[in-house]
Design a protein around this motif. Structure first.
Motif, PDB file in Angstrom:
ATOM      1  N   GLY A 139       0.813  -1.205   0.000  1.00  0.00           N
ATOM      2  CA  GLY A 139       0.000   0.000   0.000  1.00  0.00           C
ATOM      3  C   GLY A 139       0.847   1.255   0.000  1.00  0.00           C
ATOM      4  N   ASN A 140       0.175   2.398   0.015  1.00  0.00           N
ATOM      5  CA  ASN A 140       0.857   3.686   0.043  1.00  0.00           C
ATOM      6  C   ASN A 140       1.527   3.925   1.391  1.00  0.00           C
ATOM      7  OD1 ASN A 140       0.208   4.667  -2.583  1.00  0.00           O
ATOM      8  ND2 ASN A 140      -1.879   5.043  -1.882  1.00  0.00           N
ATOM      9  N   LEU A 141       2.459   4.856   1.377  1.00  0.00           N
ATOM     10  CA  LEU A 141       3.134   5.310   2.588  1.00  0.00           C
ATOM     11  C   LEU A 141       3.127   6.819   2.610  1.00  0.00           C
ATOM     12  CD1 LEU A 141       6.243   2.973   2.381  1.00  0.00           C
ATOM     13  CD2 LEU A 141       4.430   2.776   4.082  1.00  0.00           C
ATOM     14  N   ALA A 142       3.146   7.394   3.798  1.00  0.00           N
ATOM     15  CA  ALA A 142       3.344   8.833   3.891  1.00  0.00           C
ATOM     16  C   ALA A 142       4.710   9.189   3.309  1.00  0.00           C
ATOM     17  CB  ALA A 142       3.272   9.282   5.350  1.00  0.00           C
ATOM     18  N   SER A 143       4.813  10.370   2.755  1.00  0.00           N
ATOM     19  CA  SER A 143       6.117  10.837   2.297  1.00  0.00           C
ATOM     20  C   SER A 143       7.027  11.085   3.492  1.00  0.00           C
ATOM     21  CB  SER A 143       5.954  12.137   1.508  1.00  0.00           C
ATOM     22  OG  SER A 143       5.124  11.962   0.383  1.00  0.00           O
ATOM     23  N   ILE A 144       8.331  11.022   3.280  1.00  0.00           N
ATOM     24  CA  ILE A 144       9.249  11.481   4.318  1.00  0.00           C
ATOM     25  C   ILE A 144       9.530  12.956   4.057  1.00  0.00           C
ATOM     26  CG2 ILE A 144      10.238   9.250   4.886  1.00  0.00           C
ATOM     27  CD1 ILE A 144      12.657   9.954   3.185  1.00  0.00           C
ATOM     28  N   ASN A 145       9.595  13.734   5.119  1.00  0.00           N
ATOM     29  CA  ASN A 145       9.577  15.187   5.010  1.00  0.00           C
ATOM     30  C   ASN A 145      10.772  15.814   5.722  1.00  0.00           C
ATOM     31  OD1 ASN A 145       6.749  15.362   3.833  1.00  0.00           O
ATOM     32  ND2 ASN A 145       6.340  14.294   5.764  1.00  0.00           N
ATOM     33  N   TYR A 146      11.628  16.455   4.946  1.00  0.00           N
ATOM     34  CA  TYR A 146      12.764  17.179   5.501  1.00  0.00           C
ATOM     35  C   TYR A 146      12.471  18.677   5.482  1.00  0.00           C
ATOM     36  CZ  TYR A 146      15.272  12.831   4.436  1.00  0.00           C
ATOM     37  OH  TYR A 146      15.667  11.521   4.361  1.00  0.00           O
ATOM     38  N   ILE A 147      12.699  19.334   6.600  1.00  0.00           N
ATOM     39  CA  ILE A 147      12.669  20.787   6.651  1.00  0.00           C
ATOM     40  C   ILE A 147      14.111  21.245   6.832  1.00  0.00           C
ATOM     41  CG2 ILE A 147      11.930  22.811   7.946  1.00  0.00           C
ATOM     42  CD1 ILE A 147       9.346  21.385   8.600  1.00  0.00           C
ATOM     43  N   GLU A 148      14.605  21.918   5.833  1.00  0.00           N
ATOM     44  CA  GLU A 148      16.006  22.323   5.816  1.00  0.00           C
ATOM     45  C   GLU A 148      16.072  23.819   6.091  1.00  0.00           C
ATOM     46  OE1 GLU A 148      18.782  20.492   2.832  1.00  0.00           O
ATOM     47  OE2 GLU A 148      18.766  22.536   2.044  1.00  0.00           O
ATOM     48  N   THR A 149      16.691  24.174   7.217  1.00  0.00           N
ATOM     49  CA  THR A 149      16.783  25.585   7.569  1.00  0.00           C
ATOM     50  C   THR A 149      18.166  25.856   8.156  1.00  0.00           C
ATOM     51  OG1 THR A 149      15.678  27.401   8.713  1.00  0.00           O
ATOM     52  CG2 THR A 149      15.701  25.262   9.828  1.00  0.00           C
ATOM     53  N   SER A 150      18.321  27.010   8.811  1.00  0.00           N
ATOM     54  CA  SER A 150      19.673  27.454   9.177  1.00  0.00           C
ATOM     55  C   SER A 150      20.553  27.348   7.933  1.00  0.00           C
ATOM     56  CB  SER A 150      20.242  26.621  10.331  1.00  0.00           C
ATOM     57  OG  SER A 150      19.517  26.855  11.510  1.00  0.00           O
ATOM     58  N   THR A 151      20.103  28.001   6.880  1.00  0.00           N
ATOM     59  CA  THR A 151      20.723  27.857   5.566  1.00  0.00           C
ATOM     60  C   THR A 151      22.051  28.596   5.486  1.00  0.00           C
ATOM     61  OG1 THR A 151      19.517  29.781   4.746  1.00  0.00           O
ATOM     62  CG2 THR A 151      18.470  27.627   4.470  1.00  0.00           C
ATOM     63  N   TRP A 152      22.826  28.269   4.455  1.00  0.00           N
ATOM     64  CA  TRP A 152      24.151  28.871   4.292  1.00  0.00           C
ATOM     65  C   TRP A 152      24.084  30.391   4.272  1.00  0.00           C
ATOM     66  CZ3 TRP A 152      25.207  32.172   0.311  1.00  0.00           C
ATOM     67  CH2 TRP A 152      24.366  32.131  -0.824  1.00  0.00           C
ATOM     68  N   ALA A 153      22.999  30.926   3.734  1.00  0.00           N
ATOM     69  CA  ALA A 153      22.884  32.380   3.588  1.00  0.00           C
ATOM     70  C   ALA A 153      22.768  33.084   4.937  1.00  0.00           C
ATOM     71  CB  ALA A 153      21.678  32.723   2.723  1.00  0.00           C
ATOM     72  N   ARG A 154      22.344  32.358   5.969  1.00  0.00           N
ATOM     73  CA  ARG A 154      22.266  32.939   7.304  1.00  0.00           C
ATOM     74  C   ARG A 154      23.030  32.097   8.320  1.00  0.00           C
ATOM     75  NH1 ARG A 154      19.009  37.256   8.274  1.00  0.00           N
ATOM     76  NH2 ARG A 154      20.513  37.420   9.962  1.00  0.00           N
ATOM     77  N   GLN A 155      24.110  31.484   7.858  1.00  0.00           N
ATOM     78  CA  GLN A 155      25.030  30.785   8.758  1.00  0.00           C
ATOM     79  C   GLN A 155      26.371  31.502   8.784  1.00  0.00           C
ATOM     80  OE1 GLN A 155      25.257  28.055  10.942  1.00  0.00           O
ATOM     81  NE2 GLN A 155      23.066  28.456  11.034  1.00  0.00           N
TER      82      GLN A 155
END
Length: 807
Positions: free
Chosen positions: A528-544
């Motif tokens: 059957g189907n599965l939920a997607s896996i979800n990455y939230i990517e923050t603290s990005t290079w532009a503000r590190q």
């Protein structure tokens, strides 16, 4: 020098300097002899499965040795791994007996040494699970057995590693090192589930496994199931001794007792069936004791969960010695112990002797296993190792929460993460047992702490966060976070993994292996189907800029882009409202790898909730407030929060210094729309692509990631030579946010220079009749002023991030 052979069976480890008293830590239980009929059934099941597993590696015909074995009966390419199979089969036989003897037990079998696919498939055929899911192909019949043996590791048959085609599997067999974390993720919020996880002693040397032993400290026995780790010590990897194979009982006991386990060591082949079954019953009893106490409101503080260490020779029951090389009990048995069986008379004879030793025709008659083989199996099909519904059709969709209830005003400044934290808080409240967040100790730093308004962290060894149903697990091991998320998702729930952008690359290969599992699963009709896996990517290079160069790395985008199109989704929402819309969509999506990239710092909110919904639905749009109304001379495209702001600022700058220049500003939030139509289901049609980016005008992308990624995406679009890409180019330090823009060539000034040059090259009349150099000098002077200010004051100019005005 010639290879020094190690005698068989495995030599005992060298004595350690640890005191003998440490052996008192090892669990000692009464080993009751099994009833004769049970022991006979176990041995018969093991013999039958070992025969089938070995035959799968070698035979293309004569699969039950009904005639003398000849070289023509041997496969031309010998693929597979024998060495681990006998131990895996031994464990599987006892798990079946454990299920038979405990009618209320729901058990999943996770096999860390996934290269031992012949063992898993052989046991699954004997229990009838292959027949259930592959009727007419792998039935309990002579034809079904022939198909299983002859098609293994050939095109169209089962592969040499366990994968989603394997009934009962929730773990990609190529993922050496991740089985234990996946197992613990599977039992979270599954209070009636037990996962028996086999960890090979080679696999146990990996970093992911080393951290996963600590996962017991995140399991609340009141709300979750339990894992029985079974460390299988057979002494060898492909060609070297294992660390654990060289540890004696004192050392192993001391190590795992320190981790918080009760350790039961099973060794000695004479009574191994009695000992292993008694150990499994002991482990199950200990689990139920711990769970009963917790569920009655009297939890055991820091409960010591059971684990089993099982020692058997590598390649046990296989050839002893061939052509002067020791096989059983040595690394020579790891893969194909008789690699020349099809061309060497000596090895063919050894193969015949080996396979004949199992007396398969006493165990399988008319294509079916005899009663003595199957007597140990549970009676109910749905409880057999390959047929538990949790492993193949478990998906529970989330109760939805309206993301628009959390939106913010257009024109305000807000952090994408702070606002999203409020949405996730509501999602957790609506779904108290079917969603979790796994984070590498960065929740507060990433400004997602609103999640904790109505839940807490879940860490059972901490007196302040134990036994409270917390939805958040924070551990500094990204490997554990990924493994937990995989196990949780593969057993039907939904998970989120927020992280600093620079460190998601740590789990690159785990994510890839997981996507391979899901890709195959989608092609398997019975899954059957599965939920997607979800990455939230923050603290990005532009503000590190404050942490420096080590924290500046957007490479995980490329890792996701390399996946198959039907799996990969990369989103770069430009503001808080778009981020809310995107997260809400991803939480209800299925079978994808979703990567959502945003800033934790307050940034302008460009779009109203209605505009954000439309923008995210389309994946991109022209931002009219920053664009000329006429047909543009140049198109500026922002992809990513910080670089989009610079794109808007560039449009305002060009309007100031060159008012006649007609500029269009486009934002792309769904990166996949830029791919050619044939390469992704989200891709824009040619007509829509022309509508956004014109047919022939210069298009300048200001991109959050590495430029080569976007160039690869655009390849195949019409007239791509008019497009140029600027992005992160590995320039950074501890500096200021705007200096990071300058260093990487994505500032408003860099983009303005690119725009002026592109327009001058294509139609110079758009530059008010002035020379290009005059305009470039204006830009250069502004850059120098900003650089001088930063160098003198150690900060960016106060007005550098004021929202540009478009009069």
């Amino acid at each position: 020098m010639p290879q020094t052979e190690i005698p068989i069976p495995n030599p005992p480890p060298l004595p350690s300097a640890l005191p003998d008293s440490l052996l008192d830590l090892a669990v000692k239980i009464e080993r009751k002899p099994l009833p004769d009929d049970v022991r006979d059934s176990l041995k018969s099941f093991q013999r039958a499965a070992c025969y089938i597993a070995a035959a799968m590696i070698f035979l293309r015909d004569n699969v039950t040795l009904s005639s003398p074995l000849e070289s023509k009966h041997v496969k031309p390419r010998l693929l597979g791994h024998w060495g681990t199979c006998p131990g895996l089969i031994l464990i599987a036989s006892h798990l079946n007996l454990l299920l038979r003897n405990n009618p209320s037990l729901n058990l999943v079998h996770v096999i860390g040494p996934g290269h031992g696919a012949p063992a898993a498939l052989a046991t699954l055929w004997l229990e009838g699970s292959l027949q259930k899911f592959y009727p007419g192909e792998y039935d309990l019949s002579s034809d079904g057995l022939r198909n299983l043996i002859t098609r293994f590791s050939v095109p169209g048959g089962f592969p040499s590693h366990i994968n989603a085609e394997t009934p009962g599997a929730i773990h990609e067999g190529g993922e050496l090192g991740y089985a234990l974390a996946v197992s613990f993720g599977a039992v979270m919020d599954n209070p009636d589930l037990v996962v028996a996880c086999v960890v090979g002693d080679g696999e146990a040397e990996t970093g992911p496994t080393a951290t996963a032993w600590h996962a017991i400290k995140y399991i609340d026995p009141a709300e979750s199931g339990a894992v029985i780790p079974i460390l299988h010590v057979n002494g060898f990897k492909i060609s070297e001794r294992t660390i654990f194979g060289c540890m004696d009982d004192k050392e192993i006991t001391a190590l795992f007792s320190g981790y918080g386990y009760q350790v039961r060591i099973v060794e000695g082949l004479e009574h191994i069936d009695d000992d292993l079954q008694a150990s499994m019953e002991w482990a199950l009893a200990e689990i139920r004791k711990i769970q009963k106490a917790a569920r009655e409101g009297k939890p055991i503080v820091k409960p010591r969960w059971p684990m089993i260490v099982m020692r058997t020779p590598k390649g046990w029951t296989g050839p002893k010695e061939v052509d002067g090389k020791l096989i059983e009990g040595s690394f020579h048995s790891h893969q194909v112990p008789l690699p020349k069986a099809g061309t060497s008379d000596n090895q063919l004879e050894a193969l015949d002797e080996w396979l004949s030793s199992y007396k398969i025709n006493d165990l399988i008659q008319d294509g079916k296993p005899t009663e003595r083989v199957v007597r140990i199996l549970p009676k109910e099909d749905e409880r057999k190792l390959g047929q538990l519904k949790t492993t193949y059709d478990p998906y529970v969709p989330l109760k939805t929460v309206d993301w628009k209830e959390f939106t913010v005003d257009k024109g305000s400044e807000n952090s994408c993460m702070q606002i999203t934290g409020k949405l996730l808080d509501a999602v957790f409240q609506a779904n108290p047992k079917t969603i979790r967040l796994f984070s590498p100790d960065e929740l507060e730093s990433n400004k997602l702490s609103a999640i904790l308004d109505h839940t807490t962290r879940n860490f059972q060894w901490d007196q302040y966060s134990r036994a409270n149903g917390g939805r958040v697990i924070e551990t500094l091991s990204e490997h554990d976070c990924q493994g937990f998320m995989q196990g949780y998702t593969l057993t039907g729930r939904t998970a989120i993994f927020p992280s600093y952008e620079s460190f998601l690359g740590i789990i690159h290969t785990m994510m890839v292996q997981y996507s391979k599992f899901v890709k195959i699963a989608k092609d398997v009709k019975w899954r059957g189907n599965l939920a997607s896996i979800n990455y939230i990517e923050t603290s990005t290079w532009a503000r590190q800029e404050h942490n420096g160069f080590s924290h500046q790395n957007p490479s995980f985008i490329g890792a996701v882009l390399n996946l198959k199109a039907e799996a990969a989704r990369v989103y770069l929402p430009p503001d808080a409202n778009c981020f809310l819309s995107t997260v809400s969509h991803c939480l209800s999506s299925k079978n994808y790898v979703n990567l959502i990239i945003g800033s934790k710092q307050p940034t302008p909110v460009y779009l109203s909730p209605e505009e954000a919904a439309a923008h995210c639905r389309d994946g991109a749009s022209v931002w009219k407030f920053a664009s000329s109304t006429e047909t543009p001379d140049v198109v500026l495209v922002g992809i990513g929060v910080e670089v989009t702001f610079e794109t808007i600022a560039c449009a305002a700058l060009l309007r100031t210094i060159c008012p006649s220049l007609k500029v269009r500003v486009v934002n792309v939030t769904d990166l996949m729309i830029l791919l050619p139509e044939s390469r992704h289901p989200h891709a824009l049609s040619k007509e829509k692509f022309r509508d956004l980016f014109t047919e022939d005008k210069p298009v300048l992308f200001n991109y959050h990631g590495y430029p080569t990624e976007l160039q690869g995406i655009l390849f195949g679009r019409e007239n791509v030579s008019r497009m140029s890409v600027a992005g992160y180019k590995e320039e950074g330090s501890t500096t200021t946010p705007f200096d990071m823009m300058l260093r990487n060539g994505v500032s408003r000034f860099d983009l303005a220079e690119r725009a002026l040059k592109a327009v001058a090259e294509s139609h110079r009349e758009s530059l008010d009749g002035k020379g290009l150099e005059e305009y470039l000098d204006q830009v250069k002077r502004r850059v120098e002023e900003v650089r001088e200010f930063i160098a003198k004051e150690g900060k960016d100019p106060d007005d550098i991030y004021d929202m540009p005005k478009f009069e």
